[in-house]
Write a protein that holds these residues in place. Structure first.
Motif, PDB file in Angstrom:
ATOM      1  N   LEU A  41      19.370  38.689  38.200  1.00  0.00           N
ATOM      2  CA  LEU A  41      20.423  38.173  39.083  1.00  0.00           C
ATOM      3  C   LEU A  41      20.015  36.829  39.670  1.00  0.00           C
ATOM      4  N   ARG A  71      26.481  44.776  36.454  1.00  0.00           N
ATOM      5  CA  ARG A  71      27.943  44.785  36.408  1.00  0.00           C
ATOM      6  C   ARG A  71      28.504  46.054  37.038  1.00  0.00           C
ATOM      7  N   VAL A 130      21.668  43.986  32.755  1.00  0.00           N
ATOM      8  CA  VAL A 130      22.924  43.279  33.001  1.00  0.00           C
ATOM      9  C   VAL A 130      24.075  44.278  33.141  1.00  0.00           C
ATOM     10  N   TYR A 146      23.940  34.905  29.039  1.00  0.00           N
ATOM     11  CA  TYR A 146      24.927  35.312  30.034  1.00  0.00           C
ATOM     12  C   TYR A 146      25.133  34.167  31.025  1.00  0.00           C
ATOM     13  N   LEU A 154      26.975  33.378  35.110  1.00  0.00           N
ATOM     14  CA  LEU A 154      27.564  33.904  36.335  1.00  0.00           C
ATOM     15  C   LEU A 154      28.793  33.080  36.667  1.00  0.00           C
ATOM     16  N   LEU A 187      20.443  34.025  37.077  1.00  0.00           N
ATOM     17  CA  LEU A 187      21.857  33.674  36.881  1.00  0.00           C
ATOM     18  C   LEU A 187      22.402  32.913  38.087  1.00  0.00           C
ATOM     19  N   ILE A 216      29.597  38.667  35.561  1.00  0.00           N
ATOM     20  CA  ILE A 216      28.576  38.245  34.606  1.00  0.00           C
ATOM     21  C   ILE A 216      29.196  38.297  33.215  1.00  0.00           C
TER      22      ILE A 216
END
Length: 536
Positions: free
Chosen positions: A32, A73, A69, A93, A95, A35, A86
Motif C-alpha cells: 500500500l 481490495r 493486493v 498495479y 492507485l 502504491l 487498486i
C-alpha cells in the motif's frame, strides 16, 4: 461521497471518511505504501516484490503480491469504499487518484501554493497548513528499502518546508515566536546550516545577541570536530554581521500584499530555476545543440535522456541559467513527478493567476496556462518526466516559448508528435570527469596523483552524480588521499555502498531506473549480472 484517505506522513494509515481501515500484515503495508508513493502511476510487480522482500524474494513472490493486493481490495470494500481503488495495469498495479486523498500529495500542493503566493501571510499560512499534515516520521512501521528511501526524501521536503516557513515568518517579524521551534529543529538536525542561520537571526532580533553567537560557536565546534570543516559562507557572513550589528539584520518590511496591489501578480515574471550547478564541466557539444534550438520559429522542445546519475538535470539547469536573459517573460521549473495538476497549479500562481481562477480540472488548468503564455517568451523546464501523458498538459502553445524535458525514458510520442530535439547523455569524457572530481574534492589533491584520479573517475563510470559523491567524500575527509578512496572502492561488490551516504543513496537512484524496465528487460538485466566478465 466518501473518499479513501491514505496517510504516509507519519504512521501509515488509511480510512474511508472518518472510519479507520485495519491494514493487514507488513507485506500489505509495504505494498500500500509503494502504491501511495506513486499515485496514478503503475508500480510494477517486480518493484513490489523487491520492496517486500528486499531483493531476496521467494519463488512464489509474485503470487504472494497478487494475494496481498486482493486482500487490500477486500479490506477497502469491507470498510464501505466500493469503487475499485487498486487497478491492475501491466506490468503491475496503480492507485486511483480521482477518489483518493493522499496526505503527501496534499503536502506537495500546499507547499507549491505557498511558494507561489505573493502575500507573505498567505504563503506562511499555506506552509503552516502543509506542515500540520505531518503526524511523525514518514511511513513509520513500514519496511522495505525503496520505502525507506522515499521516507528519507519526504523528510528532506519537510525540513525544507520548515526552513521556507521560518524565512517568511522572519520577514513578518515573528522572530520571538520562532526561537523555540528553530531551537528544536537545530537540535534535531544540527548540520542544517540554513536553520542554524535562521535561529541566529531570530535570537539577534529578539535582543539575545550572546545566545546568537553561542549558536554559531556550537555549530562551528560540531563541524570542526566531526568533519574537520569550517562552517559555510552563509553562516560565517551572519556571524560577522551580528558582531558588527549590521543594520541589514533588522526586521524588514514584508513583501507587498496582493490585495494592496493586485496588478503586481499579473506582471509577475517567474524565475523558478534552481541554483546553477557548482563546478559544471564538459557537455560543450550538448550545450551548443541546445543553443541552436532557440532560433526555431515554432515551439521548440528539447528532450535530454540518459540513465541515472548521468547529469540530465544538471545540464538542463546549467544551460537554462545561461540563456535565461533570452526569455524575459520568465523561467518555469518543476519536477513533474508531482503530477500535472499540482505542477500546473504552481505554474499558474507563479504567473500571477489568483486562486479563485484556478479550476480543479487538469484540462481547464492547461487551457488557462496556454492562454497566459500565448504572447509570452518563456522557458519551461520539466524535470524527471516518466511518460508523454505526464507532460502533455504542460506544453505551451506559443511558438515564442521553449521547453526542455529530462527523462530516463525515450518519450517516443514527444519525439514523434512534437519533433522534439533529442539529446542522449552518456558518461563524461575522461578529462572532464577528472576536472569535475577536482572541482568538488579540490584540484590540488586530484593533480597530486593523476593516475589514481583517472582510475577513480573510471570506477565512477565517469558519471557526474557518482563523481560528485566521490568528490564529496574526499572533501569531507581532508586527511584521505585520492588513492585511499580508490582502494576503498576497488571492490565492485561494495562500491555503491562506499560511495553512498546519508545525503545521496546511489543504489536507490540506479534501482529507480531498473524499476522502469519492462519485465523481459529486467530479467535480461539481472541475468547479465551473473556473467563473470568485466564488461558486456
Amino acid at each position: 461521497m466518501n473518499r479513501l484517505n491514505i496517510g504516509v506522513l507519519g504512521m501509515l494509515q488509511a480510512c474511508v471518511g472518518d472510519t479507520p481501515i485495519a491494514i493487514g500484515g507488513s507485506r500489505q503495508r509495504t505494498i500500500l505504501a509503494m502504491l501511495a508513493l506513486a499515485p496514478g502511476q503503475v508500480v510494477s510487480v517486480d518493484a513490489l516484490v523487491e520492496a517486500v522482500w528486499n531483493g531476496r524474494p521467494p519463488a512464489t513472490g509474485r503470487t504472494q503480491v497478487a494475494i496481498c493486493v486482493a486482500a487490500l481490495r477486500k479490506t477497502v470494500k469491507a470498510a464501505g469504499f466500493h469503487d475499485d481503488v487498486i487497478i491492475t495495469s501491466a506490468p503491475g498495479y496503480l492507485l486511483r487518484t480521482d477518489s483518493t486523498r493522499i496526505d503527501a500529495v496534499e503536502f506537495a500542493e500546499l507547499t507549491a501554493k505557498g511558494e507561489a503566493a505573493a502575500d507573505p501571510a498567505e504563503a506562511a499560512g499555506c506552509l503552516d497548513e502543509a506542515l500540520k499534515l505531518w503526524r511523525g516520521p514518514a511511513l513509520t512501521g513500514v519496511s522495505g528499502l525503496p520505502v525507506e528511501i522515499e521516507a528519507a526524501r519526504l523528510e528532506e521536503l519537510r525540513l525544507t518546508a520548515h526552513e521556507k516557513h521560518a524565512a517568511i515568518r522572519l520577514d513578518l517579524g515573528q522572530h520571538n515566536d520562532l526561537i523555540g521551534e528553530l531551537t528544536t529543529l537545530v537540535r534535531e538536525h544540527p548540520l542544517r546550516e540554513q536553520s542554524r542561520a535562521q535561529l541566529m537571526l531570530a535570537q539577534y532580533r529578539a535582543g539575545r545577541r550572546a545566545e546568537s553567537l553561542g549558536t554559531f560557536r556550537d555549530g562551528q565546534r560540531l563541524s570542526i570536530n566531526e568533519f574537520g570543516l569550517e562552517l559555510g559562507p552563509a553562516l560565517r557572513k551572519m556571524h560577522d554581521a551580528i558582531l558588527r550589528d549590521d543594520p541589514s539584520l533588522a526586521a524588514t518590511a514584508s513583501r507587498p500584499d496582493r490585495t494592496a496591489n493586485s496588478s503586481l501578480r499579473q506582471r509577475l515574471r517567474p524565475a523558478q530555476l534552481p541554483a546553477d550547478v557548482h563546478g559544471f564541466t564538459g557537455r560543450a557539444h550538448e550545450i551548443a545543440a541546445l543553443d541552436g534550438m532557440i532560433g526555431d520559429t515554432k515551439l521548440s522542445i528539447g528532450l535530454i535522456t540518459g540513465g541515472s546519475g548521468v547529469g540530465k538535470t544538471g545540464l538542463a539547469v546549467h544551460w537554462a541559467h545561461g540563456v535565461a536573459d533570452k526569455f524575459p517573460d520568465g523561467q518555469l521549473f518543476a519536477d513533474v513527478s508531482a503530477g500535472a495538476k499540482a505542477v500546473l497549479g504552481g505554474f499558474l500562481r507563479a504567473l500571477g493567476v489568483p486562486d479563485d481562477l484556478i479550476r480543479d480540472d487538469v484540462e481547464e488548468r492547461a487551457a488557462l496556462y496556454r492562454s497566459i503564455l500565448r504572447d509570452r517568451r518563456a522557458l519551461v523546464v520539466l524535470d524527471n518526466a516518466s511518460s508523454f501523458a505526464e507532460i502533455r498538459p504542460l506544453l505551451p502553445g506559443s511558438a515564442q516559448c521553449h521547453v526542455l524535458v529530462t527523462s530516463r525514458g525515450q518519450l517516443y510520442d514527444l519525439l514523434g508528435q512534437h519533433g522534439a530535439h533529442h539529446l542522449r547523455l552518456g558518461s563524461l569524457a575522461a578529462p572532464d570527469a577528472v576536472e569535475l572530481l577536482g572541482s568538488v574534492a579540490g584540484s590540488a589533491r586530484v593533480t597530486a596523483d593523476p593516475v589514481a584520479s583517472n582510475r577513480l573517475a573510471e570506477l565512477c563510470d565517469r558519471l557526474p552524480l557518482v563523481l560528485r559523491t566521490a568528490g564529496a567524500r574526499l572533501a569531507a575527509k581532508p586527511h584521505w588521499s585520492v588513492r585511499h578512496l580508490l582502494d576503498k572502492v576497488a571492490d565492485e561488490a561494495h562500491r555503491l555502498d562506499e560511495l553512498s551516504g546519508a545525503e545521496q543513496d546511489l543504489r536507490a537512484g540506479f534501482a529507480a531506473s531498473c524499476r522502469e524496465l519492462s519485465e523481459p528487460e529486467s530479467a535480461l538485466f539481472r541475468r547479465l549480472g551473473l556473467l563473470t566478465v568485466p564488461e558486456v
